[in-house]
Design an enzyme around this catalytic site. Structure first.
Site, PDB file in Angstrom:
ATOM      1  N   SER A  88       0.542   3.661  -7.871  1.00 53.50           N
ATOM      2  CA  SER A  88       0.478   4.051  -6.519  1.00 53.50           C
ATOM      3  C   SER A  88       0.072   5.585  -6.855  1.00 53.50           C
ATOM      4  CB  SER A  88       1.523   4.067  -5.792  1.00 53.50           C
ATOM      5  OG  SER A  88       1.989   2.807  -5.321  1.00 53.50           O
ATOM      6  N   ARG A 109      11.231  10.085  -5.497  1.00 52.63           N
ATOM      7  CA  ARG A 109      10.258  10.440  -6.753  1.00 52.63           C
ATOM      8  C   ARG A 109      10.572  11.974  -7.195  1.00 52.63           C
ATOM      9  NH1 ARG A 109      10.017   5.866  -6.166  1.00 52.63           N
ATOM     10  NH2 ARG A 109       8.197   4.613  -5.570  1.00 52.63           N
ATOM     11  N   GLU A 133       1.658  11.511  -6.296  1.00 57.93           N
ATOM     12  CA  GLU A 133       2.431  10.997  -7.604  1.00 57.93           C
ATOM     13  C   GLU A 133       1.928  11.387  -8.728  1.00 57.93           C
ATOM     14  OE1 GLU A 133       4.186   7.421  -7.610  1.00 57.93           O
ATOM     15  OE2 GLU A 133       4.512   7.104  -5.389  1.00 57.93           O
TER      16      GLU A 133
END
Length: 341
Positions: free
Chosen positions: A264, A214, A334
């Site tokens: 998510s 990420r 995130e």
């Protein structure tokens, strides 16, 4: 527009300053490409958040360069928006300029020059087009990942099926090395064209992109991705279609797609699964205002019923605190928080 806000240099920007800036941006982009006090709930998958002072749609490379140069010279804060699928914008909005290369929300659509090497050289290349060259897909940063995956499928090119259900843009996917079901951007990216803070364009190789979980170099170098080349391989279209259908069915069965969310909410902690930690802490269905931990998948925070951005943020932060108390694990978001809450 807001009456005043503070520039990075500490000076206050007045409403008149912003109006002058809006006029200058319209000279670069066109009258209908500059939106004032635009509600960001229209451009964010959580479907909440206040207005941005300015939102501009940039469709071509040269216009992007000129827009960013103008904003930097004015000391005006700006943020590059993909499709808003990993973002929570505060209820008081964003004091600055949102730049988007995507066609979405209330933004108008215009014809643009196709993405090509010649167009990239003269600055007229479209930032939202996708094309195929042999076993490569060339996509503008404003194109959706699903559009790139669809182009690959139609041309019998395998490797991008994992991206078909990811709702973000190519540019956003490059920033965070987007992935799903065992696939990641770093597996298929060959090179990325980038606008650097000094106003020059440079091509980065896959290794130079420094892809990680990420993350990528785009989170650190201040650059803006403008296009990417995906190196793929020939594959039976029927097999690609089967993969895409399988991924879509898995998403539908396991994820709360019927509610606004940012996917998510938390990164996967090393050695754990975020959803299980949240569920084990008794937080499935945990609610503040209109925001809720999904009962279907505890790794998702959803806008269950007209949630404010403050509601969503409160749920996220409560989950982090309670999981830390229950399991001693710090969940990292995130989702990006942007603007004034």
């Amino acid at each position: 527009m807001s009456s005043t806000h503070c520039r990075p240099n500490g000076k206050m920007m007045t409403m008149n300053d912003l109006q002058i800036l809006a006029r200058q941006l319209k000279e670069i982009l066109g009258e209908d490409r500059v939106l004032c006090r635009e509600p960001m709930r229209l451009h964010c998958s959580f479907q909440c958040g206040g207005p941005a002072d300015l939102l501009v749609y940039v469709s071509e490379l040269d216009a992007l360069r000129k827009t960013i140069a103008l904003l930097r010279a004015a000391g005006e804060p700006f943020y590059i928006l993909g499709r808003g699928t990993n973002l929570l914008i505060g209820d008081k909005g964003y004091r600055g300029c949102i730049i988007t290369m995507t066609r979405q929300g209330s933004l108008p659509v215009t014809d643009t020059t196709a993405l090509s090497e010649a167009a990239e050289e003269d600055g007229s290349a479209s930032l939202s087009e996708v094309r195929t060259e042999g076993c490569r897909i060339i996509a503008g940063a404003g194109a959706s990942l699903s559009a790139a995956a669809g182009e690959a499928y139609r041309n019998g090119l395998g490797g991008l099926a994992f991206a078909a259900g990811i709702p973000g843009s190519v540019g956003g996917g490059l920033v965070m090395n987007a992935g799903a079901y065992g696939g990641e951007m770093k597996q298929v990216v060959e090179r990325v064209r980038m606008l650097l803070p000094d106003g020059t364009f440079r091509t980065f190789s896959k290794d130079e992109m420094e892809f990680g979980y990420r993350t990528s170099v785009l989170k650190r170098n201040g650059g803006v991705a403008v296009s990417a080349v995906f190196a793929l391989q020939k594959e039976d279209p029927a097999e690609i279609a089967a993969q895409m259908a399988d991924f879509a069915n898995r998403r539908k069965s396991k994820q709360p797609l019927e509610y606004p969310s940012a996917g998510s909410t938390f990164k996967r902690p090393e050695g754990y699964f975020a959803g299980k930690l949240i569920s084990d802490a008794g937080l499935r269905g945990f609610t503040i205002g209109g925001a809720q931990v999904s009962c279907k998948h505890a790794g998702f925070v959803i806008n269950r019923d007209g949630a404010s951005a403050a509601d969503v943020r409160a749920v996220i932060e409560a989950v982090q605190q309670k999981v830390m108390e229950a399991a001693g694990v710090r969940l990292e978001r995130e989702v990006i928080f942007l603007g004034d809450f």
